[in-house]
Design an enzyme around this catalytic site. Sequence first.
Site, short mmCIF file in Angstrom:
data_model
loop_
_atom_site.label_atom_id
_atom_site.label_comp_id
_atom_site.label_asym_id
_atom_site.label_seq_id
_atom_site.Cartn_x
_atom_site.Cartn_y
_atom_site.Cartn_z
N GLU A 110 0.84 -1.20 0.00
CA GLU A 110 0.00 0.00 0.00
C GLU A 110 0.87 1.25 0.00
OE1 GLU A 110 -3.13 0.77 2.74
OE2 GLU A 110 -3.97 -1.25 2.59
N ASP A 112 -0.37 5.22 0.91
CA ASP A 112 -1.61 5.86 1.37
C ASP A 112 -1.50 7.36 1.59
OD1 ASP A 112 -2.56 3.26 1.59
OD2 ASP A 112 -2.26 3.15 3.75
N GLU A 114 -4.32 9.48 3.67
CA GLU A 114 -5.58 9.40 4.41
C GLU A 114 -5.85 10.76 5.05
OE1 GLU A 114 -6.23 4.90 5.95
OE2 GLU A 114 -4.58 5.99 6.92
N ARG A 140 4.46 2.68 9.25
CA ARG A 140 5.36 3.76 8.84
C ARG A 140 4.56 5.04 8.61
NH1 ARG A 140 8.07 -0.97 7.06
NH2 ARG A 140 10.33 -0.81 7.38
N GLU A 141 3.68 5.34 9.56
CA GLU A 141 2.79 6.49 9.42
C GLU A 141 3.51 7.80 9.70
OE1 GLU A 141 2.37 4.06 11.71
OE2 GLU A 141 0.30 3.32 11.74
N ARG A 284 6.89 3.60 20.65
CA ARG A 284 6.59 2.49 19.73
C ARG A 284 7.83 1.75 19.29
NH1 ARG A 284 3.08 3.62 14.27
NH2 ARG A 284 2.50 1.47 13.75
#
Length: 339
Positions: A110, A112, A114, A140-141, A284
């Site tokens: 993907e 993205d 968003e 990997r945002e 994280r």
Amino acid sequence: MGKSVVGYCGLFLTLLLVCVSGFHHGNLPVVPFDEGYTQLFGEDNLVVHRDGHTVHLSLDERTGSGFVSQDLYLHGYFSASIKLPADYTAGVVVAFYMSNGDTYEKNHDEIDFEFLGNIRGKDWRIQTNIYGNGSTALGREERYSLWFDPADDFHRYSILWTDSLIIFYVDDVPIREVVRTATMGGDFPSKPMSLYATIWDGSDWATNGGKYRVNYNYAPYTTEFSDFALHGCAADPTEHSTTTCDTTYTTLLKAVAISGSQRTRMDRFRTKYMTYSYCYDRVRYKVPLPECVISPQEAQHLKSFDPVTFGGGRPRHHGRRHRRSHRAAAAVNGEAISM
């Protein structure tokens, strides 16, 4: 024929990496909706305007809506002008993205964009992400605010994807560059993908982790898409080979290498408008993922924004959090972002 086309596209991808950027996205031709896309879901919640170039997607109590490209692509430039819903939009998600989840259910790729709605008086947020080979466990945002109100007018959002890098653009400003490294392995998207656009109910997570949900008293929520650009190599999803290359693909020769002025604008955008990056998330990831390139300026910006997540510090209680008005923020036009 397939092998010769693959070689042709590979040559152009190689050239893409060494060219100097003087590229303006508006130079690329756009395609009518019916020539590039087909409806994915939503019945009459998808409406094509008479001009054939603008589409409304709506979300109401019954359903969201979406469309998908008629072809799959292995690399290229993909873009649309988007205007988001206004007013109360908490829980609403508008997505413009590439995926092959229908073909590779357990090891999909993907790329993205968003757009995450918000309560009245709060800004839309934009999130980018990539997955390769089903690497969803390693998010990997990145998330950002914007220097304009995306519900006021159309703005162009673009993805440039080659075999070695991915660049996300807002208008003509590159906001994120992902360079493929050997350590990423299969985490870099590498299989043919379709292009999607959707609007849907993301109440469980989209706004403050699900604290604020979609309120259908404000429905229908309508987003508009226009100026579709689909320039790449159409691909066979089973053979990982390209079948046809868009003739305008050659115009991307100047698009990949970010120029010095563009990089300055990107750096300034990121140190002013980025609100989250996985590379700096100390909670994280105790050690940043190997492809991360740490910028001291970005690190300091995010640490001041959230010292717990990005600095490993203790929570601080703010008497008042400063919130920048869209109209007080600098415009991005001609020169670098004025910070």
